[in-house]
Scaffold this active site. Sequence first.
Site, PDB file in Angstrom:
ATOM      1  N   GLU A  37      -0.925 -37.911 -16.161  1.00  0.00           N
ATOM      2  CA  GLU A  37      -2.039 -36.861 -16.263  1.00  0.00           C
ATOM      3  C   GLU A  37      -1.273 -35.593 -16.450  1.00  0.00           C
ATOM      4  O   GLU A  37      -0.738 -35.239 -15.382  1.00  0.00           O
ATOM      5  CB  GLU A  37      -3.011 -37.081 -14.922  1.00  0.00           C
ATOM      6  CG  GLU A  37      -4.116 -36.234 -15.116  1.00  0.00           C
ATOM      7  CD  GLU A  37      -3.942 -34.852 -14.815  1.00  0.00           C
ATOM      8  OE1 GLU A  37      -3.911 -33.964 -15.485  1.00  0.00           O
ATOM      9  OE2 GLU A  37      -4.154 -34.407 -13.546  1.00  0.00           O
ATOM     10  N   CYS A  60      -5.321 -28.062 -14.482  1.00  0.00           N
ATOM     11  CA  CYS A  60      -4.975 -28.511 -15.722  1.00  0.00           C
ATOM     12  C   CYS A  60      -6.320 -28.510 -16.560  1.00  0.00           C
ATOM     13  O   CYS A  60      -6.149 -28.520 -17.732  1.00  0.00           O
ATOM     14  CB  CYS A  60      -4.500 -29.962 -15.744  1.00  0.00           C
ATOM     15  SG  CYS A  60      -5.342 -30.987 -14.305  1.00  0.00           S
TER      16      CYS A  60
END
Length: 480
Positions: free
Chosen positions: A253, A287
Amino acid sequence: MQAWREESAVNADRFHIAGRWVEPLGTERIAVYNPADLTVLGHAVMANEADADRAVAAARTAFAKWQGSSREERIALIRRMRAAFEQLAPELERHLVREIGITTMVAQGQTRMTLSHFDGMLEVLPGYAFSQAIGDGVELVREPIGVVAAITSWNAPVSQMLCKAVPAIAAGCAVVIKPSEQAPLCAMLLAEAMARADIPPGLLNILNGRGHDCGRRLAEHPDVDMVSFTGSVAGGGAMAAAAAPTIKRVHQELGGKSPNILLPDADFAEAVPKGVLICMMAAGQACAAPTRMIVPEDRFEHVAALAVAAAQKLAVGPPDQPGIAFGPLANEAQFRRVNAILEKAIADGQPLLAGGPGRPSHLATGYYIAPTIFGPVSPDAGIARDEIFGPVLCILTYRDMDEAIRIANATEYGLSAYIESADPAAARRIAGALRAGYVNINYPPWSAAAPFGGFKRSGNGKQYGVWGFEEFLETKAIVG
């Protein structure tokens, strides 16, 4: 059992391996700073490769027993872990505020999200079919993948550690966690919480260390069956390269540069300030933050005025004070990096509408950056394509929806995207054209059941819910 805080209120001088607090073999000791005022919070010892080997060996021994555990045993353990975490959550929140500079509200949001990781597995486990018939004489069996190395980021350290460890343990795996060296105190406080949950020795091991030695060793280790990594694209590439010779599964990720498309029918007076706020939360160190606001060309001046007004209302300062929208960047390296990006953008001629490089004048110290807005930004500009990870919004313009979609997809990232529209059907059509793993329409509430993960260089694999659980399973076909 002696906890690390009983020796010192702030120092993380031990690791939790094989169910015990152990003295490190590594000797490097780093200072941990409060990013709001640059005072020293404490110190942490960094693991070396021998420490990593010791943790993997403990996990391998624990896995040999835990892989055969019953569904009921796993559910009982997840419940104990959840209870231990919830008991220590307020203290963890205080540490998060001091160690990475997020506000109390954001810290509380991170602990609530962490609790949802436990709750999600308690929903998945009772009815999950580990074995099923799929055809004449064919049985499909799902088995734990083995020993998992979880290497996590500093921006949401507690949530990231447990969004990997909880489903891995629920799946029957054993885990070694190496958190970011930028948040080592939170990691050992979490280890203390988990030590209270009566976890089988070696099933969950936590040690601090750097990525280039301890992290690399975990990734390359032949007794590690899977690496689950959260962090930068460069870090994810390095971990994948280290893992490649042993052909293990690598879940990643990574970064994001999320577009936020405002359709002409959107309520701009509501959508623009909301987009600014969500972009700037946690000083932009998320993010999935909507860092590119893509708006109709003929509405740019209106959008720019709304965005600047919204940014000017965001109070920046010590994150433990009331009324603060966001605090400092988490560390000196990030502070220097973001300032350099802003200076280059200005030198390259990108129009600065608000904020800019340097610490705000009302703050004498700390890694603070004011809410910063550029626009209209060229789609080819570095700040429009690269992840900044700071409180920086780029406003870009489009003439038609085809151009809006091209701009939205014109980065190497594909983690998340946002769409604002009064027409849900139109928004869903656009969502289908976006190369992103998680698309938000009209800022919905966060869903713990929805799979989270990216396309392109934002990574591979999913987190949360049954999809995150299945990342830690192997599939076996028994035929005949």
